[in-house]
Design an enzyme around this catalytic site. Sequence first.
Site, PDB file in Angstrom:
ATOM      1  N   HIS A 102       0.840  -1.203   0.000  1.00  0.00           N
ATOM      2  CA  HIS A 102       0.000   0.000   0.000  1.00  0.00           C
ATOM      3  C   HIS A 102       0.868   1.243   0.000  1.00  0.00           C
ATOM      4  O   HIS A 102       1.973   1.252   0.529  1.00  0.00           O
ATOM      5  CB  HIS A 102      -0.956   0.020   1.196  1.00  0.00           C
ATOM      6  N   HIS A 104       0.934   5.153   1.183  1.00  0.00           N
ATOM      7  CA  HIS A 104       0.317   6.159   2.058  1.00  0.00           C
ATOM      8  C   HIS A 104       0.321   7.503   1.330  1.00  0.00           C
ATOM      9  O   HIS A 104       1.366   7.924   0.818  1.00  0.00           O
ATOM     10  CB  HIS A 104       1.126   6.337   3.341  1.00  0.00           C
TER      11      HIS A 104
HETATM   12  P1  AMP Z   1       2.029   0.036   7.228  1.00  0.00           P
HETATM   13  O1  AMP Z   1       2.620   0.147   8.587  1.00  0.00           O
HETATM   14  O2  AMP Z   1       2.714   0.840   6.184  1.00  0.00           O
HETATM   15  O3  AMP Z   1       1.861  -1.414   6.851  1.00  0.00           O
HETATM   16  O4  AMP Z   1       0.616   0.730   7.312  1.00  0.00           O
HETATM   17  C1  AMP Z   1      -0.550   0.102   7.642  1.00  0.00           C
HETATM   18  C2  AMP Z   1      -1.546   1.226   7.807  1.00  0.00           C
HETATM   19  O5  AMP Z   1      -2.814   0.672   7.802  1.00  0.00           O
HETATM   20  C3  AMP Z   1      -1.388   2.010   9.108  1.00  0.00           C
HETATM   21  O6  AMP Z   1      -1.211   3.367   8.804  1.00  0.00           O
HETATM   22  C4  AMP Z   1      -2.687   1.742   9.849  1.00  0.00           C
HETATM   23  O7  AMP Z   1      -3.140   2.874  10.526  1.00  0.00           O
HETATM   24  C5  AMP Z   1      -3.621   1.345   8.733  1.00  0.00           C
HETATM   25  N1  AMP Z   1      -4.675   0.411   9.064  1.00  0.00           N
HETATM   26  C6  AMP Z   1      -4.593  -0.733   9.797  1.00  0.00           C
HETATM   27  N2  AMP Z   1      -5.775  -1.374   9.817  1.00  0.00           N
HETATM   28  C7  AMP Z   1      -6.621  -0.624   9.059  1.00  0.00           C
HETATM   29  C8  AMP Z   1      -7.987  -0.759   8.678  1.00  0.00           C
HETATM   30  N3  AMP Z   1      -8.741  -1.788   9.080  1.00  0.00           N
HETATM   31  N4  AMP Z   1      -8.529   0.199   7.890  1.00  0.00           N
HETATM   32  C9  AMP Z   1      -7.799   1.246   7.475  1.00  0.00           C
HETATM   33  N5  AMP Z   1      -6.501   1.425   7.799  1.00  0.00           N
HETATM   34  C10 AMP Z   1      -5.924   0.510   8.580  1.00  0.00           C
END
Ligand code: AMP
Length: 140
Positions: A102, A104
């Site tokens: 993903h 950001h």
């Molecule tokens: P990463 O650490 O780059 O893998 O980012 C994962 C991101 O997903 C973090 O910024 C979390 O806040 C976000 N996140 C985790 N669970 C969810 C969810 N169910 N819906 C939306 N965002 C989420």
Amino acid sequence: MAYDPNNIFARILRGEIPAWRVYEDERTLAFMDAMPQSDGHTLVLPKSPAENIFDLDPAMAAAVIQTGQQAAHAVRQAFKADGVMLVQYNGPVAGQTVFHFHLHVVPRYAGIPLLGHARSMAEGAVLEEHARRIRAAWPA
Ligand code: AMP
């Protein structure tokens, strides 16, 4: 590590759990980060099952960047952001916590520091309102 088809983003992609969706096309999905680091923090995912940059199909990488560019335009306009960060983590040591690739898209505001990464849940009503504003500002 093998791709886990039951990671939380795979489940969102399959519609098994809800998300504050802002945009979808045949190759990508964008929705609000549930623990935003700033107002308007949006995530862009490929619909293909890639864990990180190393196993992401290049055509899907291009699609994610394209949607990420649209998301950057939308959040900048919707929130009058002073700048926008595009950030992406690969592997736990690099800060990745969800193992479906993903991007950001993080609006930045002059004088306002970022909140912590994946630290505190935003209120659903706030995320819904932010998603509505981003959808309205999404480029044609
Ligand atoms: P990463 O650490 O780059 O893998 O980012 C994962 C991101 O997903 C973090 O910024 C979390 O806040 C976000 N996140 C985790 N669970 C969810 C969810 N169910 N819906 C939306 N965002 C989420």
